[in-house]
Every structure is written in structure tokens, then in C-alpha cells.
Scaffold this active site. Structure first.
Site, PDB file in Angstrom:
ATOM      1  N   ARG A   1       0.804  -1.158   0.105  1.00  0.00           N
ATOM      2  CA  ARG A   1      -0.068   0.013  -0.042  1.00  0.00           C
ATOM      3  C   ARG A   1       0.810   1.050  -0.101  1.00  0.00           C
ATOM      4  O   ARG A   1       0.308   2.280   0.617  1.00  0.00           O
ATOM      5  CB  ARG A   1      -1.090   0.044   1.185  1.00  0.00           C
ATOM      6  CG  ARG A   1      -2.115  -1.010   0.987  1.00  0.00           C
ATOM      7  CD  ARG A   1      -3.198  -0.682   0.142  1.00  0.00           C
ATOM      8  NE  ARG A   1      -4.032  -1.529   0.451  1.00  0.00           N
ATOM      9  CZ  ARG A   1      -5.226  -1.190   0.846  1.00  0.00           C
ATOM     10  NH1 ARG A   1      -5.539   0.041   1.061  1.00  0.00           N
ATOM     11  NH2 ARG A   1      -6.328  -2.004   0.906  1.00  0.00           N
TER      12      ARG A   1
ATOM     13  N   ARG B   1      -2.955   6.608   1.276  1.00  0.00           N
ATOM     14  CA  ARG B   1      -3.444   7.533   2.012  1.00  0.00           C
ATOM     15  C   ARG B   1      -2.596   8.306   2.900  1.00  0.00           C
ATOM     16  O   ARG B   1      -2.630   9.375   3.495  1.00  0.00           O
ATOM     17  CB  ARG B   1      -4.711   7.433   2.870  1.00  0.00           C
ATOM     18  CG  ARG B   1      -5.976   7.627   1.674  1.00  0.00           C
ATOM     19  CD  ARG B   1      -7.251   6.991   2.552  1.00  0.00           C
ATOM     20  NE  ARG B   1      -7.315   5.724   2.897  1.00  0.00           N
ATOM     21  CZ  ARG B   1      -7.761   5.070   3.886  1.00  0.00           C
ATOM     22  NH1 ARG B   1      -8.871   5.488   4.201  1.00  0.00           N
ATOM     23  NH2 ARG B   1      -7.472   3.713   4.020  1.00  0.00           N
TER      24      ARG B   1
ATOM     25  N   ARG C   1      -6.559  12.948  -4.103  1.00  0.00           N
ATOM     26  CA  ARG C   1      -8.009  12.432  -3.894  1.00  0.00           C
ATOM     27  C   ARG C   1      -8.973  13.590  -3.557  1.00  0.00           C
ATOM     28  O   ARG C   1      -9.915  13.233  -3.567  1.00  0.00           O
ATOM     29  CB  ARG C   1      -7.606  11.263  -2.700  1.00  0.00           C
ATOM     30  CG  ARG C   1      -7.370   9.932  -3.427  1.00  0.00           C
ATOM     31  CD  ARG C   1      -8.574   9.336  -3.933  1.00  0.00           C
ATOM     32  NE  ARG C   1      -9.350   8.618  -2.881  1.00  0.00           N
ATOM     33  CZ  ARG C   1     -10.436   9.286  -2.725  1.00  0.00           C
ATOM     34  NH1 ARG C   1     -10.964  10.354  -3.108  1.00  0.00           N
ATOM     35  NH2 ARG C   1     -11.170   8.547  -1.617  1.00  0.00           N
TER      36      ARG C   1
ATOM     37  N   ASP D   1      -6.901  -1.614  -7.525  1.00  0.00           N
ATOM     38  CA  ASP D   1      -7.469  -2.055  -6.115  1.00  0.00           C
ATOM     39  C   ASP D   1      -8.016  -3.693  -6.528  1.00  0.00           C
ATOM     40  O   ASP D   1      -8.155  -3.878  -7.541  1.00  0.00           O
ATOM     41  CB  ASP D   1      -8.905  -1.237  -5.660  1.00  0.00           C
ATOM     42  CG  ASP D   1      -9.116  -1.454  -4.439  1.00  0.00           C
ATOM     43  OD1 ASP D   1      -8.176  -1.815  -3.580  1.00  0.00           O
ATOM     44  OD2 ASP D   1     -10.097  -1.605  -4.281  1.00  0.00           O
TER      45      ASP D   1
ATOM     46  N   TYR E   1     -15.722 -10.488  -0.553  1.00  0.00           N
ATOM     47  CA  TYR E   1     -16.375  -9.324  -0.612  1.00  0.00           C
ATOM     48  C   TYR E   1     -17.448  -9.458  -1.391  1.00  0.00           C
ATOM     49  O   TYR E   1     -18.525  -8.411  -1.382  1.00  0.00           O
ATOM     50  CB  TYR E   1     -15.120  -8.357  -1.529  1.00  0.00           C
ATOM     51  CG  TYR E   1     -14.247  -7.602  -0.515  1.00  0.00           C
ATOM     52  CD1 TYR E   1     -14.658  -6.355   0.414  1.00  0.00           C
ATOM     53  CD2 TYR E   1     -13.042  -7.956  -0.366  1.00  0.00           C
ATOM     54  CE1 TYR E   1     -13.878  -5.874   1.132  1.00  0.00           C
ATOM     55  CE2 TYR E   1     -12.065  -7.615   0.731  1.00  0.00           C
ATOM     56  CZ  TYR E   1     -12.427  -6.472   1.212  1.00  0.00           C
ATOM     57  OH  TYR E   1     -11.597  -6.070   2.371  1.00  0.00           O
TER      58      TYR E   1
HETATM   59  O1  CP3 Z   1       0.021  -1.258  -2.519  1.00  0.00           O
HETATM   60  C1  CP3 Z   1      -0.331  -0.271  -3.118  1.00  0.00           C
HETATM   61  O2  CP3 Z   1       0.066   0.803  -3.081  1.00  0.00           O
HETATM   62  C2  CP3 Z   1      -1.385  -0.569  -4.584  1.00  0.00           C
HETATM   63  C3  CP3 Z   1      -2.582  -0.350  -4.570  1.00  0.00           C
HETATM   64  C4  CP3 Z   1      -3.605  -1.154  -3.801  1.00  0.00           C
HETATM   65  C5  CP3 Z   1      -4.785  -0.581  -3.225  1.00  0.00           C
HETATM   66  N1  CP3 Z   1      -5.349  -1.621  -2.547  1.00  0.00           N
HETATM   67  C6  CP3 Z   1      -5.170   0.721  -3.326  1.00  0.00           C
HETATM   68  C7  CP3 Z   1      -6.267   1.374  -2.372  1.00  0.00           C
HETATM   69  C8  CP3 Z   1      -3.423  -2.486  -3.543  1.00  0.00           C
HETATM   70  C9  CP3 Z   1      -2.421  -3.519  -3.607  1.00  0.00           C
HETATM   71  C10 CP3 Z   1      -4.658  -2.911  -2.871  1.00  0.00           C
HETATM   72  C11 CP3 Z   1      -5.208  -4.031  -2.292  1.00  0.00           C
HETATM   73  C12 CP3 Z   1      -6.586  -4.282  -1.610  1.00  0.00           C
HETATM   74  N2  CP3 Z   1      -7.511  -3.565  -1.886  1.00  0.00           N
HETATM   75  C13 CP3 Z   1      -6.543  -5.295  -0.492  1.00  0.00           C
HETATM   76  C14 CP3 Z   1      -5.652  -6.441  -0.146  1.00  0.00           C
HETATM   77  C15 CP3 Z   1      -4.531  -5.803   0.433  1.00  0.00           C
HETATM   78  C16 CP3 Z   1      -4.683  -5.662   2.017  1.00  0.00           C
HETATM   79  O3  CP3 Z   1      -4.344  -4.693   2.496  1.00  0.00           O
HETATM   80  O4  CP3 Z   1      -4.908  -6.778   2.754  1.00  0.00           O
HETATM   81  C17 CP3 Z   1      -7.976  -4.879  -0.084  1.00  0.00           C
HETATM   82  C18 CP3 Z   1      -8.835  -5.970   0.953  1.00  0.00           C
HETATM   83  C19 CP3 Z   1      -8.402  -4.095  -0.720  1.00  0.00           C
HETATM   84  C20 CP3 Z   1      -9.929  -3.655  -0.627  1.00  0.00           C
HETATM   85  C21 CP3 Z   1     -10.081  -2.048  -0.372  1.00  0.00           C
HETATM   86  N3  CP3 Z   1      -9.641  -1.146  -1.247  1.00  0.00           N
HETATM   87  C22 CP3 Z   1     -10.428  -1.777   0.873  1.00  0.00           C
HETATM   88  C23 CP3 Z   1     -10.663  -2.484   2.073  1.00  0.00           C
HETATM   89  C24 CP3 Z   1     -10.298  -0.394   0.670  1.00  0.00           C
HETATM   90  C25 CP3 Z   1     -10.750   0.615   2.115  1.00  0.00           C
HETATM   91  C26 CP3 Z   1      -9.791   0.690   3.281  1.00  0.00           C
HETATM   92  C27 CP3 Z   1      -8.256   1.123   2.865  1.00  0.00           C
HETATM   93  O5  CP3 Z   1      -7.562   0.512   3.330  1.00  0.00           O
HETATM   94  O6  CP3 Z   1      -8.316   2.027   2.393  1.00  0.00           O
HETATM   95  C28 CP3 Z   1      -9.992  -0.053  -0.253  1.00  0.00           C
HETATM   96  C29 CP3 Z   1      -9.569   1.363  -1.201  1.00  0.00           C
HETATM   97  C30 CP3 Z   1      -8.131   1.602  -1.355  1.00  0.00           C
HETATM   98  N4  CP3 Z   1      -7.326   0.973  -2.164  1.00  0.00           N
HETATM   99  C31 CP3 Z   1      -7.493   2.839  -1.122  1.00  0.00           C
HETATM  100  C32 CP3 Z   1      -5.990   2.705  -1.743  1.00  0.00           C
HETATM  101  C33 CP3 Z   1      -5.169   3.607  -2.023  1.00  0.00           C
HETATM  102  C34 CP3 Z   1      -7.925   4.039  -0.305  1.00  0.00           C
HETATM  103  C35 CP3 Z   1      -8.966   4.948  -1.113  1.00  0.00           C
HETATM  104  C36 CP3 Z   1      -8.953   6.212  -0.660  1.00  0.00           C
HETATM  105  O7  CP3 Z   1      -8.196   7.011  -1.295  1.00  0.00           O
HETATM  106  O8  CP3 Z   1      -9.623   6.717   0.087  1.00  0.00           O
END
Ligand code: CP3
Length: 348
Positions: free
Chosen positions: A32, A36, A45, A81, A159
Site C-alpha cells: 500500500r 493515503r 484524492r 484495487d 467481498y
Molecule cells: O499497494 C499499493 O500501493 C497498490 C494499490 C492497492 C490498493 N489496494 C489501493 C487502495 C492495493 C495492492 C490494494 C489491495 C487491496 N484492496 C486489498 C488487499 C490488501 C490488503 O490490505 O490486504 C484489499 C482488501 C482491498 C480492498 C479495499 N480497497 C479496501 C478494504 C479499501 C478501503 C480501506 C483502505 O484500506 O483504504 C480500499 C480502498 C483503497 N485501495 C485505497 C487505496 C489507496 C484508499 C482509497 C482512498 O483513497 O480512500
């Protein structure tokens, strides 16, 4: 492997480590890392929704490169994502501020499962594939590798069935136990979607692929073996050996050997078990292990925890430094920069 000839040493750190070869120092990147905790990300964003950013290849490419410029990590991971592939299947996904991803029409009946579509990734995930092509041409100049990724079938299905984040996985497990044949049909569709997406990402320029089974640890060992492992195994087998695969999960430490048995050139390890024990269990390269919360503490504690992780793999080949799970949004960027520098300096 045509891309190898274009690379110099920083690229090769990650890819050689994935293949179990000895390297000059430990490669480091942060799960990640494009997210954020970065003010530069939050600024984007403020102007675009999550979905707009995901669907805009120019913006997605720019976000992907942010941590590369700001932190000097040894790999980029495409800004995308886990859940957008569900949209092409017929699910209605949105990102709600403060709540995360929500699916308005979660899968609750066998009829819904049998109506799911399986469109080609080139069609349904075109913006992400275009972002990968753009990032790759940028990274070639900087000699850095690009990681593509997708969700593993169980995590994606959870999901789709729950409709969002969950603690108890009640709907998912009820479906598994009560309707095993429908569960199998759902998982087989996930296998098609994920295999095709990862292959398309590799064709677009991803040199390493990560499969996220983030919620596999919600299952007992025997339920993982019955309801999740066969499908992950199919995907990894179909991908073959051309592009290395990192197989990531959390909460699976007590049966990590089953994660390894599903495949992967590298096994992701959370912070709940010592890395040397994990390495012993999986008998191949490992990645991760630092508690993401360590980055919230003072430097002396962070350094102590990083040292513990590094010490547990000292003298062994096959380690990619990373966190045990994604970086937290309230992490100070300075701590991350200092950690990346520290790992690069102290292992070089
Ligand atoms: O690693 C990276 O930087 C690449 C981008 C990436 C995102 N999501 C961007 C994102 C990756 C690899 C993911 C994977 C992801 N997404 C997972 C598996 C990884 C893990 O943490 O176990 C899961 C379960 C998700 C689903 C998801 N997407 C959730 C639960 C959420 C909300 C909670 C959170 O952590 O933000 C997202 C949103 C998301 N995905 C954001 C980002 C940068 C935040 C969005 C925002 O700007 O508000």
C-alpha cells in the site's frame, strides 16, 4: 525473458530474490505504498474520487510513481484495487468515504452466482492495463521493476458475498457450507477472472505478480484446504514460472505450509510469527513480517523491530523486506523514508 537485458542492479534485486538467487542487499518495498499516508496522494484524492483515479491511466500512473520518487523503494506496485474486477462480473461497486468499498448487490443466491459474467480483462480492466504500460515505460528509465496484483478467489469472493468489509464472514461461510456446489461455481469464475487479469498485467509490463489472499486467515486450516486452496492453486499453476508470483495472506501463520502448498515463488508473512520459523515452514523466499504499527512508534522502537526481522533472515538468501500487511493511513512519511534507507544501508 526479454526484459532482463534492459535492467541494471536495482531491478534485479527483487526479481533475483523471487527466484531464490543471492543478491547484494535486501530489496524493500511497502504494501500500500501508494496510498493515503502520502500528502501528495491525498491532494489528488481531494480532486478525484477513488473510482476516477482508478479509471484514469495518467493519474494511476502518477500515483504509482509517487512512492518511487519519495521513498526510493526497490519496486513499484501498480495503483489499482482488488475489487474493480467484480464490476465486469456484474457487481455494483462503489467506494464510500470513511466506509471503504461497498457492493450494492452482494451475491446471496445461486441464481445470482450463475448469472455472473466473465469478461476478458482487456475489456473490463483496460484503464489499469493502460496504466501498467505507461508506468513500465517510465520505470525502464529508472531501472525499477513493476509489480501487478489481483485478489485471490477466497478474498475476492468474500467481498462479493458480504458486500463490503466484514469481521465474521457469516454470509461467505454460510454459502460455502450450505451450497458447496454453488461455491465451487463461484470460485471457478474467480479463477478465470484472476488468471486472465494477471496474465494481461504481465503482458502489459508487470514483471512480478502478487496474489492477495488477505482474509484467508478467517478460515480454519481444513476449510482453507477444502474451500480456498484448490482455486488459488489453479491460478498459480496456470501462471507458470515466467513471471514470479508473491502469494500473500494474513492470519495464516499456524498453517502457512498450506499457503505454500497452493504455490507462489515467494510467500508473504504477517507479523504474528517469527520470520525464521515462517521460512522454515515454506522452504522458499519470504516477504514481509514487520508490524505496520511499528511505523507509528519512535525510531528506536522501529529500528529495533526492523533489526529483529533482518536478524532472523541473516545469512539466508530469499528475503524481501516489507510490512506484514498494508501501511496504515496515519503513518508519518518520515518514518517510512528512514526505514527504507535503513534497510538499504544496513543490508548492503
Ligand atoms: O499497494 C499499493 O500501493 C497498490 C494499490 C492497492 C490498493 N489496494 C489501493 C487502495 C492495493 C495492492 C490494494 C489491495 C487491496 N484492496 C486489498 C488487499 C490488501 C490488503 O490490505 O490486504 C484489499 C482488501 C482491498 C480492498 C479495499 N480497497 C479496501 C478494504 C479499501 C478501503 C480501506 C483502505 O484500506 O483504504 C480500499 C480502498 C483503497 N485501495 C485505497 C487505496 C489507496 C484508499 C482509497 C482512498 O483513497 O480512500
Amino acid at each position: 525473458m526479454p526484459y532482463i537485458s534492459r535492467m541494471s542492479s536495482q531491478d534485479l534485486l527483487l526479481l533475483k530474490t523471487c527466484r531464490g538467487e543471492a543478491v547484494e542487499r535486501t530489496p524493500v518495498w511497502i504494501m500500500r505504498q501508494a496510498g493515503r499516508y502520502l500528502p501528495e496522494y491525498r491532494a489528488i484524492r481531494a480532486r478525484y474520487t477513488m473510482m476516477e483515479a482508478l479509471n484514469n491511466p495518467e493519474l494511476a500512473a502518477r500515483i504509482t510513481l509517487m512512492p518511487v520518487d519519495l521513498l526510493n523503494v526497490d519496486a513499484a506496485i501498480i495503483f489499482a484495487d482488488l475489487l474493480p474486477p467484480l464490476i465486469g462480473m456484474g457487481l455494483s461497486l462503489s467506494y464510500k468515504p470513511g466506509r471503504g468499498p461497498v457492493i450494492a448487490n452482494p451475491l446471496r443466491t445461486t441464481r445470482q452466482i450463475d448469472r455472473l459474467r466473465v469478461p476478458p480483462a482487456e475489456e473490463s480492466m483496460a484503464p489499469t492495463l493502460e496504466a501498467i504500460r505507461r508506468v513500465r515505460s517510465e520505470l525502464d528509465g529508472r531501472n525499477l521493476p513493476l509489480i501487478g496484483f489481483a485478489g485471490a478467489p477466497f478474498t475476492l469472493a468474500s467481498y462479493a458475498v458480504e458486500g463490503g468489509s466484514t469481521r465474521s464472514f457469516t454470509h461467505t461461510k454460510s454459502l460455502m457450507y450450505a451450497q458447496p456446489a454453488a461455491w465451487d461455481r463461484l470460485m471457478i469464475r474467480m479463477v478465470s477472472i484472476v488468471t486472465d487479469l494477471l496474465q494481461a498485467q504481465a503482458r502489459a509490463g508487470a514483471q512480478c505478480l502478487q496474489l492477495f489472499d488477505s482474509w484467508a486467515g478467517a478460515l480454519s486450516r481444513q476449510d482453507y484446504v477444502r474451500f480456498a486452496q484448490p482455486y488459488t492453486k489453479m491460478i498459480i499453476a496456470r501462471l507458470g514460472d515466467e513471471v514470479p508470483v508473491i502469494h500473500f495472506s494474513t492470519g495464516t501463520g499456524s498453517w502457512l505450509s498450506e499457503i505454500a502448498a497452493a504455490g507462489g515463488h515467494v510467500i508473504g508473512v504477517d507479523w504474528r510469527l517469527p520470520l525464521d520459523e515462517a521460512h522454515q515452514m515454506v522452504q522458499r523466499p519470504v516477504m514481509g513480517n514487520l508490524d505496520p504499527c511499528a511505523l507509528l512508534g519512535p525510531w528506536r522502537e522501529l529500528r529495533w523491530q526492523a533489526d529483529e526481522v533482518l536478524r532472523s533472515m541473516r545469512g539466508r538468501t530469499g528475503y524481501i523486506f516489507n510490512l506484514g500487511h498494508g501501511i496504515l493511513p496515519n503513518t508519518p512519511v518520515d518514518n517510512v523514508r528512514r526505514l527504507v534507507d535503513y534497510v538499504q544501508e544496513s543490508t548492503g
